[in-house]
Write a protein that holds these residues in place. Structure first.
Motif, PDB file in Angstrom:
ATOM      1  N   UNK A  64       0.808  -1.222   0.000  1.00  0.00           N
ATOM      2  CA  UNK A  64       0.000   0.000   0.000  1.00  0.00           C
ATOM      3  C   UNK A  64       0.843   1.274   0.000  1.00  0.00           C
ATOM      4  N   UNK A  65       1.838   1.339   0.870  1.00  0.00           N
ATOM      5  CA  UNK A  65       2.636   2.566   1.011  1.00  0.00           C
ATOM      6  C   UNK A  65       3.398   2.906  -0.283  1.00  0.00           C
ATOM      7  N   UNK A  66       4.144   1.963  -0.881  1.00  0.00           N
ATOM      8  CA  UNK A  66       4.842   2.303  -2.134  1.00  0.00           C
ATOM      9  C   UNK A  66       3.888   2.689  -3.262  1.00  0.00           C
ATOM     10  N   UNK A  67       2.718   2.046  -3.291  1.00  0.00           N
ATOM     11  CA  UNK A  67       1.750   2.361  -4.340  1.00  0.00           C
ATOM     12  C   UNK A  67       1.229   3.785  -4.174  1.00  0.00           C
ATOM     13  N   UNK A  68       0.821   4.139  -2.970  1.00  0.00           N
ATOM     14  CA  UNK A  68       0.317   5.495  -2.723  1.00  0.00           C
ATOM     15  C   UNK A  68       1.415   6.523  -2.976  1.00  0.00           C
ATOM     16  N   UNK A  69       2.617   6.203  -2.570  1.00  0.00           N
ATOM     17  CA  UNK A  69       3.745   7.101  -2.802  1.00  0.00           C
ATOM     18  C   UNK A  69       3.918   7.355  -4.297  1.00  0.00           C
ATOM     19  N   UNK A  70       3.811   6.297  -5.089  1.00  0.00           N
ATOM     20  CA  UNK A  70       3.923   6.436  -6.536  1.00  0.00           C
ATOM     21  C   UNK A  70       2.781   7.242  -7.134  1.00  0.00           C
ATOM     22  N   UNK A  71       1.588   7.063  -6.599  1.00  0.00           N
ATOM     23  CA  UNK A  71       0.429   7.813  -7.083  1.00  0.00           C
ATOM     24  C   UNK A  71       0.566   9.296  -6.761  1.00  0.00           C
ATOM     25  N   UNK A  72       1.170   9.600  -5.623  1.00  0.00           N
ATOM     26  CA  UNK A  72       1.328  11.009  -5.226  1.00  0.00           C
ATOM     27  C   UNK A  72       2.307  11.741  -6.145  1.00  0.00           C
ATOM     28  N   UNK A  73       3.153  11.004  -6.821  1.00  0.00           N
ATOM     29  CA  UNK A  73       4.136  11.630  -7.707  1.00  0.00           C
ATOM     30  C   UNK A  73       3.560  11.958  -9.085  1.00  0.00           C
ATOM     31  N   UNK A  74       2.385  11.405  -9.383  1.00  0.00           N
ATOM     32  CA  UNK A  74       1.788  11.621 -10.706  1.00  0.00           C
ATOM     33  C   UNK A  74       1.210  13.031 -10.812  1.00  0.00           C
ATOM     34  N   UNK A  75       1.187  13.582 -12.024  1.00  0.00           N
ATOM     35  CA  UNK A  75       0.809  15.002 -12.184  1.00  0.00           C
ATOM     36  C   UNK A  75      -0.669  15.316 -12.000  1.00  0.00           C
ATOM     37  N   UNK A  76      -1.568  14.413 -12.402  1.00  0.00           N
ATOM     38  CA  UNK A  76      -2.992  14.727 -12.319  1.00  0.00           C
ATOM     39  C   UNK A  76      -3.556  14.385 -10.940  1.00  0.00           C
TER      40      UNK A  76
END
Length: 228
Positions: A64-76
């Motif tokens: 969960x944590x790495x996935x959310x971290x990756x999503x937070x880096x996306x522009x939209x």
């Protein structure tokens, strides 16, 4: 287990399919053009969340944590919303060691649409189950120069009802009671208004004892019927 990159790629494909580009301008305007949007409504995001729930061990913090971290880096912005949806869904999987990560999200790409849900639904959920960590943590949040962290301390007990620690609520409110920041004034009123549903007498007494900003006072007393 799929690598995070593959999951995010799959989310991107789903967002493209579900996107309604004609809605993007209004969505961006509603957020004062601070963020770009794909054009996917909250209702359609539920389709993506349902798909993500089929991923094995998705609620495990190691996934969960790495996935959310990756999503937070996306522009939209929808990516952050999906990350937030996941954290809200699986908040009980998180514990005190995940607080620094949650606070990092609160400080990153900050606006009320993510901060408020993270503060009350995720951060607050962890605190409710780990009350021993609250005092020192509140001191850090209250003294922060980042008003979103100040706001987090003020509103994180919104769902605590009769379990609200009023001493800590006061410790979060009082240092900022004369703040000119709209989001702080609003959060003070919101926190008091919410607690007034449980203990209106306390809130009336608090408002009478302290010189709140007009907005805070108005919000605090909104649900209280004053008998003549």
């Amino acid at each position: 287990m799929q690598p995070v990159e593959e999951i995010i790629f799959s989310i991107t494909q789903s967002l493209k399919v579900l996107s309604e580009p004609e809605k993007t301008p209004d969505m961006e305007a509603y957020m004062r053009n601070k963020f770009s949007f794909v054009g996917v409504s909250s209702q359609k995001r539920k389709i993506i969340l349902k798909e993500l729930q089929t991923i094995p061990n998705i609620k495990d913090p190691s996934v969960l944590i790495p996935l959310v971290d990756g999503l937070w880096l996306q522009p939209e912005r929808e990516y952050q919303y999906i990350g937030m949806d996941l954290l809200l869904k699986y908040a009980k999987s998180l514990n005190s060691e995940h607080i620094p990560f949650v606070l990092q999200l609160i400080e990153s790409k900050s606006w009320w649409d993510t901060v408020d849900m993270l503060a009350s639904g995720v951060f607050g959920n962890i605190l409710f189950r780990n009350t021993q960590i609250i005092p020192s943590l509140f001191e850090t949040l209250n003294n922060s120069s980042n008003f979103w962290l100040n706001r987090t301390a003020i509103i994180c007990q919104l769902k605590f009802k009769d379990k609200t620690n009023v001493a800590l609520l006061e410790s979060a409110i009082l240092p900022h009671i004369q703040s000119n920041e709209f989001f702080i004034q609003k959060s003070i009123g919101w926190a008091l208004r919410q607690y007034s549903k449980t203990n209106p007498i306390y809130v009336i007494d608090f408002v009478n004892k302290h010189s709140l900003k007009p907005l805070s006072k108005k919000e605090a007393l909104k649900h209280i019927v004053v008998k003549s």
